[in-house]
Write a protein that holds these residues in place. Structure first.
Motif, PDB file in Angstrom:
ATOM      1  N   PHE A   1     -52.810  38.617 -77.636  1.00 46.03           N
ATOM      2  CA  PHE A   1     -51.458  38.208 -77.253  1.00 46.03           C
ATOM      3  C   PHE A   1     -50.962  37.095 -78.169  1.00 46.03           C
ATOM      4  O   PHE A   1     -49.762  37.003 -78.450  1.00 46.03           O
ATOM      5  CB  PHE A   1     -51.430  37.737 -75.796  1.00 46.03           C
ATOM      6  N   GLY A   2     -51.889  36.255 -78.641  1.00 48.30           N
ATOM      7  CA  GLY A   2     -51.514  35.215 -79.597  1.00 48.30           C
ATOM      8  C   GLY A   2     -50.932  35.810 -80.864  1.00 48.30           C
ATOM      9  O   GLY A   2     -49.930  35.319 -81.399  1.00 48.30           O
ATOM     10  N   HIS A   3     -51.555  36.886 -81.353  1.00 52.14           N
ATOM     11  CA  HIS A   3     -51.006  37.584 -82.519  1.00 52.14           C
ATOM     12  C   HIS A   3     -49.589  38.080 -82.230  1.00 52.14           C
ATOM     13  O   HIS A   3     -48.673  37.907 -83.041  1.00 52.14           O
ATOM     14  CB  HIS A   3     -51.888  38.782 -82.882  1.00 52.14           C
ATOM     15  N   VAL A   4     -49.432  38.702 -81.067  1.00 43.44           N
ATOM     16  CA  VAL A   4     -48.135  39.279 -80.697  1.00 43.44           C
ATOM     17  C   VAL A   4     -47.080  38.191 -80.524  1.00 43.44           C
ATOM     18  O   VAL A   4     -45.953  38.307 -81.025  1.00 43.44           O
ATOM     19  CB  VAL A   4     -48.264  40.108 -79.401  1.00 43.44           C
ATOM     20  N   LEU A   5     -47.438  37.122 -79.815  1.00 47.62           N
ATOM     21  CA  LEU A   5     -46.485  36.044 -79.546  1.00 47.62           C
ATOM     22  C   LEU A   5     -46.006  35.387 -80.834  1.00 47.62           C
ATOM     23  O   LEU A   5     -44.790  35.205 -81.045  1.00 47.62           O
ATOM     24  CB  LEU A   5     -47.133  35.000 -78.635  1.00 47.62           C
TER      25      LEU A   5
ATOM     26  N   LEU B   1     -44.694  37.811 -96.042  1.00 48.24           N
ATOM     27  CA  LEU B   1     -46.016  37.194 -96.054  1.00 48.24           C
ATOM     28  C   LEU B   1     -46.108  36.022 -95.083  1.00 48.24           C
ATOM     29  O   LEU B   1     -47.147  35.802 -94.462  1.00 48.24           O
ATOM     30  CB  LEU B   1     -46.354  36.728 -97.472  1.00 48.24           C
ATOM     31  N   ILE B   2     -45.014  35.274 -94.955  1.00 49.00           N
ATOM     32  CA  ILE B   2     -45.021  34.137 -94.029  1.00 49.00           C
ATOM     33  C   ILE B   2     -45.192  34.627 -92.597  1.00 49.00           C
ATOM     34  O   ILE B   2     -45.949  34.054 -91.806  1.00 49.00           O
ATOM     35  CB  ILE B   2     -43.726  33.308 -94.169  1.00 49.00           C
ATOM     36  N   GLY B   3     -44.490  35.700 -92.270  1.00 47.14           N
ATOM     37  CA  GLY B   3     -44.621  36.281 -90.934  1.00 47.14           C
ATOM     38  C   GLY B   3     -46.027  36.777 -90.670  1.00 47.14           C
ATOM     39  O   GLY B   3     -46.564  36.594 -89.572  1.00 47.14           O
ATOM     40  N   GLN B   4     -46.637  37.385 -91.670  1.00 47.05           N
ATOM     41  CA  GLN B   4     -48.015  37.862 -91.522  1.00 47.05           C
ATOM     42  C   GLN B   4     -48.979  36.696 -91.357  1.00 47.05           C
ATOM     43  O   GLN B   4     -49.928  36.760 -90.571  1.00 47.05           O
ATOM     44  CB  GLN B   4     -48.411  38.696 -92.743  1.00 47.05           C
ATOM     45  N   PHE B   5     -48.710  35.625 -92.086  1.00 49.16           N
ATOM     46  CA  PHE B   5     -49.536  34.419 -91.981  1.00 49.16           C
ATOM     47  C   PHE B   5     -49.458  33.839 -90.571  1.00 49.16           C
ATOM     48  O   PHE B   5     -50.480  33.523 -89.954  1.00 49.16           O
ATOM     49  CB  PHE B   5     -49.063  33.386 -93.009  1.00 49.16           C
ATOM     50  N   ILE B   6     -48.249  33.713 -90.048  1.00 47.74           N
ATOM     51  CA  ILE B   6     -48.049  33.144 -88.715  1.00 47.74           C
ATOM     52  C   ILE B   6     -48.663  34.042 -87.649  1.00 47.74           C
ATOM     53  O   ILE B   6     -49.285  33.566 -86.692  1.00 47.74           O
ATOM     54  CB  ILE B   6     -46.542  32.929 -88.444  1.00 47.74           C
ATOM     55  N   THR B   7     -48.507  35.352 -87.820  1.00 45.73           N
ATOM     56  CA  THR B   7     -49.069  36.307 -86.863  1.00 45.73           C
ATOM     57  C   THR B   7     -50.584  36.194 -86.798  1.00 45.73           C
ATOM     58  O   THR B   7     -51.180  36.169 -85.715  1.00 45.73           O
ATOM     59  CB  THR B   7     -48.676  37.745 -87.255  1.00 45.73           C
ATOM     60  N   THR B   8     -51.214  36.124 -87.956  1.00 48.07           N
ATOM     61  CA  THR B   8     -52.672  36.006 -88.008  1.00 48.07           C
ATOM     62  C   THR B   8     -53.135  34.695 -87.398  1.00 48.07           C
ATOM     63  O   THR B   8     -54.109  34.651 -86.634  1.00 48.07           O
ATOM     64  CB  THR B   8     -53.160  36.098 -89.465  1.00 48.07           C
ATOM     65  N   LEU B   9     -52.432  33.632 -87.706  1.00 52.37           N
ATOM     66  CA  LEU B   9     -52.785  32.313 -87.180  1.00 52.37           C
ATOM     67  C   LEU B   9     -52.746  32.291 -85.657  1.00 52.37           C
ATOM     68  O   LEU B   9     -53.611  31.693 -85.006  1.00 52.37           O
ATOM     69  CB  LEU B   9     -51.822  31.264 -87.737  1.00 52.37           C
ATOM     70  N   GLY B  10     -51.754  32.975 -85.087  1.00 53.12           N
ATOM     71  CA  GLY B  10     -51.546  32.927 -83.642  1.00 53.12           C
ATOM     72  C   GLY B  10     -52.730  33.372 -82.815  1.00 53.12           C
ATOM     73  O   GLY B  10     -53.022  32.792 -81.763  1.00 53.12           O
TER      74      GLY B  10
ATOM     75  N   PRO C   1     -56.411  30.930 -77.842  1.00 48.77           N
ATOM     76  CA  PRO C   1     -57.420  30.556 -76.837  1.00 48.77           C
ATOM     77  C   PRO C   1     -57.543  29.047 -76.616  1.00 48.77           C
ATOM     78  O   PRO C   1     -57.536  28.606 -75.456  1.00 48.77           O
ATOM     79  CB  PRO C   1     -58.712  31.173 -77.394  1.00 48.77           C
ATOM     80  N   PRO C   2     -57.643  28.219 -77.682  1.00 53.59           N
ATOM     81  CA  PRO C   2     -57.694  26.773 -77.413  1.00 53.59           C
ATOM     82  C   PRO C   2     -56.408  26.234 -76.798  1.00 53.59           C
ATOM     83  O   PRO C   2     -56.450  25.299 -75.990  1.00 53.59           O
ATOM     84  CB  PRO C   2     -57.956  26.157 -78.796  1.00 53.59           C
ATOM     85  N   ILE C   3     -55.269  26.825 -77.162  1.00 46.54           N
ATOM     86  CA  ILE C   3     -54.001  26.396 -76.557  1.00 46.54           C
ATOM     87  C   ILE C   3     -54.002  26.682 -75.059  1.00 46.54           C
ATOM     88  O   ILE C   3     -53.649  25.822 -74.241  1.00 46.54           O
ATOM     89  CB  ILE C   3     -52.805  27.104 -77.239  1.00 46.54           C
ATOM     90  N   MET C   4     -54.415  27.892 -74.680  1.00 46.43           N
ATOM     91  CA  MET C   4     -54.436  28.250 -73.264  1.00 46.43           C
ATOM     92  C   MET C   4     -55.486  27.440 -72.505  1.00 46.43           C
ATOM     93  O   MET C   4     -55.284  27.091 -71.334  1.00 46.43           O
ATOM     94  CB  MET C   4     -54.702  29.744 -73.100  1.00 46.43           C
ATOM     95  N   LEU C   5     -56.593  27.133 -73.160  1.00 51.09           N
ATOM     96  CA  LEU C   5     -57.612  26.282 -72.535  1.00 51.09           C
ATOM     97  C   LEU C   5     -57.028  24.913 -72.213  1.00 51.09           C
ATOM     98  O   LEU C   5     -57.211  24.389 -71.101  1.00 51.09           O
ATOM     99  CB  LEU C   5     -58.818  26.141 -73.468  1.00 51.09           C
ATOM    100  N   LEU C   6     -56.296  24.341 -73.158  1.00 47.20           N
ATOM    101  CA  LEU C   6     -55.691  23.027 -72.944  1.00 47.20           C
ATOM    102  C   LEU C   6     -54.589  23.077 -71.888  1.00 47.20           C
ATOM    103  O   LEU C   6     -54.446  22.147 -71.089  1.00 47.20           O
ATOM    104  CB  LEU C   6     -55.125  22.497 -74.262  1.00 47.20           C
ATOM    105  N   ILE C   7     -53.821  24.152 -71.889  1.00 48.06           N
ATOM    106  CA  ILE C   7     -52.777  24.296 -70.870  1.00 48.06           C
ATOM    107  C   ILE C   7     -53.408  24.349 -69.484  1.00 48.06           C
ATOM    108  O   ILE C   7     -52.951  23.684 -68.545  1.00 48.06           O
ATOM    109  CB  ILE C   7     -51.931  25.562 -71.126  1.00 48.06           C
TER     110      ILE C   7
END
Length: 247
Positions: free
Chosen positions: A55-59, A96-105, A110-116
């Motif tokens: 879902f991080g990739h998708v978001l 390429l920027i969009g692909q970079f951001i998608t991969t990063l997500g 998981p760490p973002i949701m853990l902190l939330i």
């Protein structure tokens, strides 16, 4: 209505020891997932982490102006073994920027949701965390091309809620919410630790395997170790903040 009101007003005191125990069990099962029983336990336990990652990739793809086409959680152990994939998201990125951001997500989710999850429980609003996963699950159900798995999960949840309402057991409902909350946090913590080790191994593995870090390196011409260091640092920082909130 009483159950709904109780759900949104529930206060959860997090037990760090329970979260750590669940994380350890998660890691042990994942490390020994090739054993017969563990193959299935691994699928059940990392359902939430895989959903979170994909879902991080998708978001992040959506945030970068892309389009999501599919989101799949592989639930058959044989398919996981054959494809070496726990899940995947099919997205269409803008450049390429969009692909970079998608991969990063996928790696930061998981760490973002853990902190939330840790922070909203700390401030007395744990229902926000669970509601966020309800919305993630609904989105997954709508988007995925493999609807059998989420439908089965949905039926189990509805049956469980029906049982609780029929027996009017509010105390059991409370303990179920608390256990579910700790379970999600535990498997997320386990995934954050597990993924850090996996990223470390993939970075130095020879011959170089095909993975997201290598793909980003090819796109940006930045060494894979830079991305690996960033991802692992984010994971470790999330764990540090987790202990700051709980202890």
């Amino acid at each position: 209505m009483v159950y709904l009101e109780n759900f949104f007003t529930t206060i959860i005191t997090l037990n760090i020891y329970l979260i750590i125990i669940i994380a350890i069990i998660y890691i042990m099962i994942h490390q020994n997932r090739h054993r017969q029983i563990n193959q299935y336990l691994d699928v059940y336990l990392n359902y939430i982490p895989v959903l979170t990652h994909e879902f991080g990739h998708v978001l992040f793809n959506k945030l970068s102006g892309g389009r999501a086409k599919d989101l799949v959680i592989v639930t058959r152990p044989s398919e996981r073994l054959q494809t070496m994939q726990q899940g995947y998201a099919i997205t269409q990125s803008k450049g390429l920027i969009g692909q970079f951001i998608t991969t990063l997500g996928g790696y930061v989710m998981p760490p973002i949701m853990l902190l939330i999850g840790i922070s909203v429980a700390h401030y007395g609003h744990p229902s926000l965390f669970l509601v966020s996963y309800i919305f993630i699950f609904i989105y997954y159900l709508v988007l995925t091309s493999r609807k059998l798995s989420p439908i089965v999960v949905l039926i189990i949840l509805i049956a469980l809620l029906y049982f609780l309402v029929q027996h009017d057991n509010q105390m059991m409902f409370y303990y179920l919410v608390v256990l579910l909350y700790h379970l999600i946090l535990g498997v997320l913590l386990g995934e954050v630790l597990q993924s850090s080790w996996t990223i470390f191994k993939l970075t130095f593995q020879r011959p170089r395997p095909s993975w997201d870090g290598g793909t980003l390196s090819e796109i940006t011409h930045i060494p894979t170790i830079i991305y690996s260091t960033i991802w692992i640092a984010i994971n470790l920082f999330a764990i540090y903040l987790m202990f700051q909130f709980i202890l």
